[in-house]
Design an enzyme around this catalytic site. Structure first.
Site: not given
Ligand code: GUN
Length: 292
Positions: A52, A119, A96
């Site tokens: 990211k 998100d 996350q």
């Molecule tokens: N863990 C797995 N996929 C995601 C996501 O799209 N966002 C976040 N914040 N955590 C994750």
């Protein structure tokens, strides 16, 4: 059969975003700023967050990574979320997942200001998405819609079967595929308790598999000429890989692919699109596109 190349599509979209950011900055605007909170040292989460941050660089965004040990208390984490809510330089942020067991993920998600929830996990964004209002749409379903759109795959009036009912993929995917402004399809959601799951799949024009069971979808479940989207990313041990594992999709690719009009590979299908859609949401956040 045509392979849906998520990696190439994601690269193209990131280039489009970078170009837009360049224009914004040239016109005196602010570079979009994404912050990420990472708790602990989960291998998968470390990789996702690293990717990211790299994607932010590729798009010309500012990024901030805040790391905490998994001994952080829920109250301390909620205080960090609140700091980001109030930080005017941060346009959007993510926490996350998964979080350590002693922290309520739901509490943390609900503590995020929905106007910065890139998100799209906050109930306000989920609710607005469900009734077709402008909002942050979570990245994986948004990426799948984008792949279907860019490959000109007809969804309107088609029968779409979604395997899985998770909050992150199955449920929002079903909502979006049903809505007139997105998929406009006839949607069936199948899960572990579904009867006649195989028959439902056999009748589907589009199958979106998001159950996390490697090789679940086999050739006998797929209609000739169907489109198959594989969201599965189960890590299976593989000694030939430097990492010691490989990603396995929910679809038995080798036998299913010859029957398909379109199919996504794993890796290189849905996965790269997910981070790319987080970047799109961050760009929207920077532009205050949905909320002031
Ligand atoms: N863990 C797995 N996929 C995601 C996501 O799209 N966002 C976040 N914040 N955590 C994750």
């Amino acid at each position: 059969m045509q392979l849906i190349d998520g990696k190439a599509t994601a690269a193209q979209i990131k280039a489009e975003i970078a170009e837009e950011v360049k224009q914004i900055v040239e016109n005196g605007g602010k570079r979009p700023h994404l912050a990420a909170i990472l708790v602990g040292h989960d291998g998968g989460s470390e990789t996702y967050v690293r990717n990211k941050v790299l994607a932010c660089e590729a798009c010309g965004f500012k990024s901030t990574l805040l790391r905490f040990e998994d001994t952080i208390s829920e109250a301390e984490l909620l205080a960090e979320v609140d700091k980001l809510n109030r930080d005017e330089d941060v346009d959007g942020f993510i926490v996350q997942l998964p979080l350590p067991k002693h922290i309520s993920e739901q509490k943390v998600i609900e503590a995020i200001d929905y106007r910065k929830d890139v998100d799209g996990f906050h109930p306000i964004n989920v609710g607005r998405m469900a009734i077709g209002l402008p909002c942050y749409i979570s990245a994986t379903p948004k990426g799948i819609l984008e792949l279907l759109r860019r490959y000109h795959i007809e969804t309107s009036g088609r029968k779409c079967v979604i395997l899985g009912r998770s909050n992150i993929v199955g449920k929002p995917m079903a909502q979006l595929m049903m809505q007139k402004q997105y998929g406009d399809a006839t949607v069936t959601v199948c899960h572990s308790r579904s009867r006649d799951l195989k028959k439902e799949c056999q009748e589907a024009d589009i199958i979106i598999a998001a159950i996390g069971q490697p090789n679940f979808v086999t050739a006998d479940m797929v209609k000739e000429g169907a489109t198959v989207i594989d969201v599965g990313t189960t890590r299976v041990p593989d000694a030939t890989k430097k990492s010691g594992f490989r990603l396995n999709g929910d679809v038995k690719f080798d036998e299913v692919a010859p029957r398909c009009a379109y199919i996504t590979p794993v890796p290189g299908g849905v996965g790269p699109m997910t981070i790319c859609m987080l970047m799109k949401n961050t760009l929207s956040a920077g532009k205050k596109e949905f909320y002031q």
